[in-house]
Design a protein around this motif. Sequence first.
Motif, PDB file in Angstrom:
ATOM      1  N   UNK A   1       1.647 -39.823   3.033  1.00 37.41           N
ATOM      2  CA  UNK A   1       1.824 -38.618   3.841  1.00 37.41           C
ATOM      3  C   UNK A   1       3.258 -38.099   3.791  1.00 37.41           C
ATOM      4  N   UNK A   2       4.096 -38.761   2.986  1.00 36.48           N
ATOM      5  CA  UNK A   2       5.440 -38.271   2.643  1.00 36.48           C
ATOM      6  C   UNK A   2       6.388 -38.161   3.829  1.00 36.48           C
ATOM      7  N   UNK A   3       6.152 -38.934   4.886  1.00 33.17           N
ATOM      8  CA  UNK A   3       7.051 -38.885   6.037  1.00 33.17           C
ATOM      9  C   UNK A   3       8.327 -39.672   5.747  1.00 33.17           C
ATOM     10  N   UNK A   4       9.445 -39.166   6.241  1.00 29.67           N
ATOM     11  CA  UNK A   4      10.734 -39.834   6.041  1.00 29.67           C
ATOM     12  C   UNK A   4      11.151 -40.589   7.299  1.00 29.67           C
ATOM     13  N   UNK A   5      10.263 -41.410   7.798  1.00 32.92           N
ATOM     14  CA  UNK A   5      10.574 -42.196   8.994  1.00 32.92           C
ATOM     15  C   UNK A   5       9.648 -43.402   9.050  1.00 32.92           C
ATOM     16  N   UNK A   6      10.102 -44.394   9.812  1.00 36.92           N
ATOM     17  CA  UNK A   6       9.242 -45.522  10.148  1.00 36.92           C
ATOM     18  C   UNK A   6       8.518 -45.189  11.447  1.00 36.92           C
ATOM     19  N   UNK A   7       7.404 -45.834  11.721  1.00 39.85           N
ATOM     20  CA  UNK A   7       6.699 -45.562  12.979  1.00 39.85           C
ATOM     21  C   UNK A   7       7.590 -45.822  14.186  1.00 39.85           C
ATOM     22  N   UNK A   8       7.524 -44.936  15.164  1.00 41.48           N
ATOM     23  CA  UNK A   8       8.306 -45.110  16.388  1.00 41.48           C
ATOM     24  C   UNK A   8       7.830 -46.358  17.124  1.00 41.48           C
ATOM     25  N   UNK A   9       8.762 -47.090  17.691  1.00 41.72           N
ATOM     26  CA  UNK A   9       8.411 -48.286  18.445  1.00 41.72           C
ATOM     27  C   UNK A   9       8.485 -49.563  17.637  1.00 41.72           C
ATOM     28  N   UNK A  10       8.432 -49.447  16.303  1.00 40.74           N
ATOM     29  CA  UNK A  10       8.571 -50.621  15.448  1.00 40.74           C
ATOM     30  C   UNK A  10       7.292 -51.437  15.333  1.00 40.74           C
ATOM     31  N   UNK A  11       7.093 -52.040  14.179  1.00 35.02           N
ATOM     32  CA  UNK A  11       5.953 -52.922  13.941  1.00 35.02           C
ATOM     33  C   UNK A  11       6.476 -54.125  13.163  1.00 35.02           C
ATOM     34  N   UNK A  12       6.113 -55.323  13.618  1.00 39.46           N
ATOM     35  CA  UNK A  12       6.666 -56.526  12.993  1.00 39.46           C
ATOM     36  C   UNK A  12       5.643 -57.297  12.166  1.00 39.46           C
ATOM     37  N   UNK A  13       4.436 -56.774  12.048  1.00 38.83           N
ATOM     38  CA  UNK A  13       3.455 -57.372  11.152  1.00 38.83           C
ATOM     39  C   UNK A  13       2.594 -56.267  10.560  1.00 38.83           C
ATOM     40  N   UNK A  14       1.908 -56.601   9.490  1.00 35.29           N
ATOM     41  CA  UNK A  14       1.099 -55.594   8.808  1.00 35.29           C
ATOM     42  C   UNK A  14      -0.022 -56.283   8.051  1.00 35.29           C
ATOM     43  N   UNK A  15      -1.029 -55.495   7.709  1.00 31.51           N
ATOM     44  CA  UNK A  15      -2.044 -55.941   6.762  1.00 31.51           C
ATOM     45  C   UNK A  15      -1.535 -55.648   5.355  1.00 31.51           C
ATOM     46  N   UNK A  16      -1.757 -56.589   4.452  1.00 30.19           N
ATOM     47  CA  UNK A  16      -1.347 -56.369   3.063  1.00 30.19           C
ATOM     48  C   UNK A  16      -2.528 -56.651   2.152  1.00 30.19           C
ATOM     49  N   UNK A  17      -2.921 -55.644   1.395  1.00 23.12           N
ATOM     50  CA  UNK A  17      -3.976 -55.795   0.395  1.00 23.12           C
ATOM     51  C   UNK A  17      -3.308 -55.728  -0.970  1.00 23.12           C
TER      52      UNK A  17
ATOM     53  N   UNK B   1      -0.619 -51.854   5.347  1.00 20.32           N
ATOM     54  CA  UNK B   1      -1.246 -51.058   6.404  1.00 20.32           C
ATOM     55  C   UNK B   1      -0.638 -51.467   7.739  1.00 20.32           C
ATOM     56  N   UNK B   2       0.063 -50.553   8.383  1.00 23.69           N
ATOM     57  CA  UNK B   2       0.679 -50.848   9.671  1.00 23.69           C
ATOM     58  C   UNK B   2      -0.354 -50.637  10.773  1.00 23.69           C
ATOM     59  N   UNK B   3      -0.576 -51.652  11.603  1.00 22.94           N
ATOM     60  CA  UNK B   3      -1.747 -51.643  12.490  1.00 22.94           C
ATOM     61  C   UNK B   3      -1.699 -50.637  13.630  1.00 22.94           C
ATOM     62  N   UNK B   4      -0.546 -50.389  14.210  1.00 23.36           N
ATOM     63  CA  UNK B   4      -0.496 -49.537  15.396  1.00 23.36           C
ATOM     64  C   UNK B   4      -0.443 -48.053  15.035  1.00 23.36           C
ATOM     65  N   UNK B   5       0.330 -47.727  14.030  1.00 24.14           N
ATOM     66  CA  UNK B   5       0.450 -46.323  13.629  1.00 24.14           C
ATOM     67  C   UNK B   5      -0.620 -45.915  12.625  1.00 24.14           C
ATOM     68  N   UNK B   6      -1.162 -46.892  11.886  1.00 23.81           N
ATOM     69  CA  UNK B   6      -2.131 -46.572  10.846  1.00 23.81           C
ATOM     70  C   UNK B   6      -1.498 -46.120   9.544  1.00 23.81           C
ATOM     71  N   UNK B   7      -0.177 -46.224   9.432  1.00 22.93           N
ATOM     72  CA  UNK B   7       0.503 -45.798   8.206  1.00 22.93           C
ATOM     73  C   UNK B   7       0.100 -46.677   7.030  1.00 22.93           C
ATOM     74  N   UNK B   8      -0.165 -46.050   5.895  1.00 21.26           N
ATOM     75  CA  UNK B   8      -0.373 -46.757   4.637  1.00 21.26           C
ATOM     76  C   UNK B   8       0.890 -46.631   3.796  1.00 21.26           C
ATOM     77  N   UNK B   9       1.262 -47.706   3.137  1.00 20.14           N
ATOM     78  CA  UNK B   9       2.417 -47.680   2.244  1.00 20.14           C
ATOM     79  C   UNK B   9       2.016 -48.350   0.933  1.00 20.14           C
TER      80      UNK B   9
END
Length: 260
Positions: free
Chosen positions: A189-205, A215-223
């Motif tokens: 989605x080409x955003x130039x920021x990390x999710x607000x509030x911070x995330x310290x774990x993620x799903x990794x495929x 996959x960041x769980x709270x924001x739903x961001x894919x990287x």
Amino acid sequence: MTGQSLTSATTSRRSGIGKALVAIVFGYALALLLKNDSVFFLGLLGVFVMAGGYIALSLATYPKASGRGASDVHRPDPHAAVKAHYTAILCWFAAQAAVAAAGLAAAAVLGTTYLFPLMPLSIVAAVMGLAWTSTGMYWTWKCARAVRAFQPVVRPFVPLNLSGSGKRSLRLGDVGSGASPIMAGMDPLLHNRWPAGGEDWAWFAGDDAFGGVVMLPHSGMLIFAQPKEWQKTGPDREAAGPERTEQARQAALLKRAKKL
């Protein structure tokens, strides 16, 4: 995302939209001077101001990750997350296409003095919509290939740097045993920021040696992410074995993404 950070993000978003609308209106008014030879350059300036305002408006309204598919701690659905990204990008493109079509049609059919500045605005909407949509769809497709080949697992997540245009770097795991190499990542989605509030774990495929999807769980961001020092991690891929290599091939991860 905390309530305070959500409120701050919403306020910033509304402020950006408001400023962009002011720029569009002001630029449109100046652009009407294009037909007056004595103040032609003011009219030309208005076109640029209007185009800049529209770009800012599009940035402020560009879709955000919905969180769909990535928020379940026990049963993530990466396919739903990918589908949500496709939907968000296509809906945004539909809005850009509608603006471009409406502006061109109004200016061409009605042809009035007050509507001709819509022509350059429509061209900006069309070009920008195609460029951003094609880029977002490409990286979402890369994510889709990876989630079809790998099952997501929980990994510690460490955000590092932002490089602009959605690019970033990150690491999965703490420094030491079990940590991934530093990864070069791209937000579809080409955003130039990390999710607000911070995330310290993620799903990794994926596979640390080849890359994959975070996959960041709270924001739903894919990287989409691959090792940043691709040549340096070459021995890890050579030692991966046929099963891991075949899985990476299915995910289109055998080569470093060119635009990463």
